[in-house]
Motif scaffolding. Structure first.
Motif, PDB file in Angstrom:
ATOM      1  N   MET A   1     -11.392  -4.996   2.111  1.00 53.11           N
ATOM      2  CA  MET A   1     -10.500  -6.120   2.332  1.00 53.11           C
ATOM      3  C   MET A   1     -10.136  -6.190   3.817  1.00 53.11           C
ATOM      4  N   THR A   2      -9.898  -7.395   4.291  1.00 53.22           N
ATOM      5  CA  THR A   2      -9.423  -7.571   5.663  1.00 53.22           C
ATOM      6  C   THR A   2      -7.929  -7.248   5.720  1.00 53.22           C
ATOM      7  N   ILE A   3      -7.403  -7.135   6.924  1.00 52.08           N
ATOM      8  CA  ILE A   3      -5.966  -6.872   7.080  1.00 52.08           C
ATOM      9  C   ILE A   3      -5.161  -8.000   6.446  1.00 52.08           C
ATOM     10  N   ASP A   4      -5.567  -9.234   6.686  1.00 51.64           N
ATOM     11  CA  ASP A   4      -4.846 -10.368   6.101  1.00 51.64           C
ATOM     12  C   ASP A   4      -4.862 -10.325   4.572  1.00 51.64           C
ATOM     13  N   GLU A   5      -5.984  -9.965   3.994  1.00 49.85           N
ATOM     14  CA  GLU A   5      -6.075  -9.857   2.533  1.00 49.85           C
ATOM     15  C   GLU A   5      -5.206  -8.723   2.008  1.00 49.85           C
ATOM     16  N   GLU A   6      -5.166  -7.606   2.727  1.00 53.53           N
ATOM     17  CA  GLU A   6      -4.304  -6.474   2.336  1.00 53.53           C
ATOM     18  C   GLU A   6      -2.837  -6.905   2.329  1.00 53.53           C
ATOM     19  N   LEU A   7      -2.413  -7.607   3.375  1.00 55.89           N
ATOM     20  CA  LEU A   7      -1.017  -8.051   3.471  1.00 55.89           C
ATOM     21  C   LEU A   7      -0.691  -9.074   2.387  1.00 55.89           C
ATOM     22  N   ASP A   8      -1.609  -9.998   2.138  1.00 58.74           N
ATOM     23  CA  ASP A   8      -1.401 -10.988   1.063  1.00 58.74           C
ATOM     24  C   ASP A   8      -1.261 -10.302  -0.289  1.00 58.74           C
ATOM     25  N   ALA A   9      -2.126  -9.344  -0.549  1.00 58.43           N
ATOM     26  CA  ALA A   9      -2.088  -8.638  -1.834  1.00 58.43           C
ATOM     27  C   ALA A   9      -0.778  -7.876  -2.001  1.00 58.43           C
TER      28      ALA A   9
ATOM     29  N   LEU B   1       1.623  -7.717  14.547  1.00 55.65           N
ATOM     30  CA  LEU B   1       0.216  -7.991  14.787  1.00 55.65           C
ATOM     31  C   LEU B   1      -0.362  -8.979  13.771  1.00 55.65           C
ATOM     32  N   ARG B   2       0.084  -8.874  12.527  1.00 53.22           N
ATOM     33  CA  ARG B   2      -0.359  -9.775  11.453  1.00 53.22           C
ATOM     34  C   ARG B   2       0.791  -9.928  10.464  1.00 53.22           C
ATOM     35  N   SER B   3       0.774 -11.034   9.738  1.00 52.95           N
ATOM     36  CA  SER B   3       1.793 -11.207   8.709  1.00 52.95           C
ATOM     37  C   SER B   3       1.270 -12.086   7.587  1.00 52.95           C
ATOM     38  N   SER B   4       1.888 -11.934   6.438  1.00 54.50           N
ATOM     39  CA  SER B   4       1.615 -12.755   5.263  1.00 54.50           C
ATOM     40  C   SER B   4       2.957 -13.285   4.794  1.00 54.50           C
ATOM     41  N   HIS B   5       3.045 -14.588   4.597  1.00 52.33           N
ATOM     42  CA  HIS B   5       4.326 -15.175   4.218  1.00 52.33           C
ATOM     43  C   HIS B   5       4.128 -16.452   3.429  1.00 52.33           C
ATOM     44  N   GLU B   6       5.185 -16.799   2.678  1.00 53.04           N
ATOM     45  CA  GLU B   6       5.171 -18.026   1.888  1.00 53.04           C
ATOM     46  C   GLU B   6       5.451 -19.236   2.762  1.00 53.04           C
ATOM     47  N   LYS B   7       6.355 -19.091   3.699  1.00 50.46           N
ATOM     48  CA  LYS B   7       6.726 -20.190   4.580  1.00 50.46           C
ATOM     49  C   LYS B   7       6.570 -19.723   6.018  1.00 50.46           C
TER      50      LYS B   7
ATOM     51  N   THR C   1       5.431   2.751  -2.587  1.00 50.36           N
ATOM     52  CA  THR C   1       4.159   3.466  -2.740  1.00 50.36           C
ATOM     53  C   THR C   1       2.983   2.557  -2.388  1.00 50.36           C
ATOM     54  N   THR C   2       3.020   1.331  -2.885  1.00 48.52           N
ATOM     55  CA  THR C   2       1.954   0.375  -2.597  1.00 48.52           C
ATOM     56  C   THR C   2       1.896   0.068  -1.100  1.00 48.52           C
ATOM     57  N   ALA C   3       3.049  -0.065  -0.466  1.00 41.36           N
ATOM     58  CA  ALA C   3       3.090  -0.343   0.976  1.00 41.36           C
ATOM     59  C   ALA C   3       2.482   0.808   1.776  1.00 41.36           C
ATOM     60  N   HIS C   4       2.790   2.048   1.393  1.00 46.43           N
ATOM     61  CA  HIS C   4       2.206   3.207   2.084  1.00 46.43           C
ATOM     62  C   HIS C   4       0.683   3.216   1.940  1.00 46.43           C
ATOM     63  N   LYS C   5       0.194   2.934   0.747  1.00 48.19           N
ATOM     64  CA  LYS C   5      -1.257   2.905   0.531  1.00 48.19           C
ATOM     65  C   LYS C   5      -1.904   1.783   1.341  1.00 48.19           C
ATOM     66  N   THR C   6      -1.259   0.626   1.377  1.00 50.08           N
ATOM     67  CA  THR C   6      -1.772  -0.509   2.148  1.00 50.08           C
ATOM     68  C   THR C   6      -1.826  -0.160   3.628  1.00 50.08           C
TER      69      THR C   6
ATOM     70  N   GLY D   1      -2.090   2.764   4.962  1.00 55.89           N
ATOM     71  CA  GLY D   1      -3.186   3.722   5.157  1.00 55.89           C
ATOM     72  C   GLY D   1      -4.536   3.039   5.238  1.00 55.89           C
ATOM     73  N   ARG D   2      -4.774   2.075   4.358  1.00 53.50           N
ATOM     74  CA  ARG D   2      -6.056   1.352   4.389  1.00 53.50           C
ATOM     75  C   ARG D   2      -6.212   0.533   5.667  1.00 53.50           C
ATOM     76  N   ILE D   3      -5.109  -0.094   6.094  1.00 49.22           N
ATOM     77  CA  ILE D   3      -5.158  -0.883   7.332  1.00 49.22           C
ATOM     78  C   ILE D   3      -5.422   0.036   8.519  1.00 49.22           C
ATOM     79  N   ALA D   4      -4.739   1.166   8.595  1.00 48.57           N
ATOM     80  CA  ALA D   4      -4.925   2.100   9.708  1.00 48.57           C
ATOM     81  C   ALA D   4      -6.367   2.627   9.738  1.00 48.57           C
ATOM     82  N   ASP D   5      -6.932   2.868   8.558  1.00 50.35           N
ATOM     83  CA  ASP D   5      -8.318   3.363   8.491  1.00 50.35           C
ATOM     84  C   ASP D   5      -9.314   2.308   8.961  1.00 50.35           C
ATOM     85  N   SER D   6      -8.957   1.023   8.783  1.00 50.89           N
ATOM     86  CA  SER D   6      -9.903  -0.041   9.151  1.00 50.89           C
ATOM     87  C   SER D   6      -9.825  -0.414  10.628  1.00 50.89           C
ATOM     88  N   CYS D   7      -8.781   0.033  11.313  1.00 55.39           N
ATOM     89  CA  CYS D   7      -8.610  -0.332  12.737  1.00 55.39           C
ATOM     90  C   CYS D   7      -9.381   0.599  13.650  1.00 55.39           C
TER      91      CYS D   7
END
Length: 126
Positions: A1-9, A31-37, A113-118, A120-126
């Motif tokens: 998943m991309t960073i944007d997809e990780e944040l959206d999820a 650096l990136r964000s996901s938001h409704e508005k 817990t989900t935020a920590h895992k997310t 970690g995945r983002i840090a690994d992809s950078c």
């Protein structure tokens, strides 16, 4: 998943979560964000400053208690009049963090817990 997809999820995984931001506490930039508005840049900057301040205070308290920053706290929660802001960072105390802005009843251990895992995945992809 991309960073944007990780944040959206992550944002969509928690009922009432209106914003998830990935930032760098050292440079105080989102650096990136996901938001409704749409959010103003100043609001995102405020979140960065708040994250950096929270982690600096946690590190100072940890150092005062242990004379070392071996056991860093990697979570902070801030209550405002309109929302809850949850900040998480890696256990090594690095500058990367995630911020989840949610309605009052939604912060939970599962979201942390989900935020920590997310993160970690983002840090690994950078």
């Amino acid at each position: 998943m991309t960073i944007d997809e990780e944040l959206d999820a992550l944002r969509k995984s928690a009922l009432g979560c209106s914003l998830v931001a990935f930032g760098d506490a050292r440079t105080r930039l989102v650096l990136r964000s996901s938001h409704e508005k749409a959010y103003h840049r100043e609001y995102l900057d405020e979140l960065c400053i708040q994250a950096a301040n929270c982690f600096e205070l946690l590190d100072a308290a940890s150092q005062a208690d242990n004379d070392s920053v071996q056991e860093r706290s990697c979570e902070a929660v801030v209550l405002t009049a309109s929302n809850i802001r949850m900040f998480v960072r890696a256990e090594d105390g690095g500058p990367d963090f995630l911020c989840c802005v949610c309605d009052f009843p939604c912060i939970s251990e599962k979201l942390m817990t989900t935020a920590h895992k997310t993160l970690g995945r983002i840090a690994d992809s950078c």
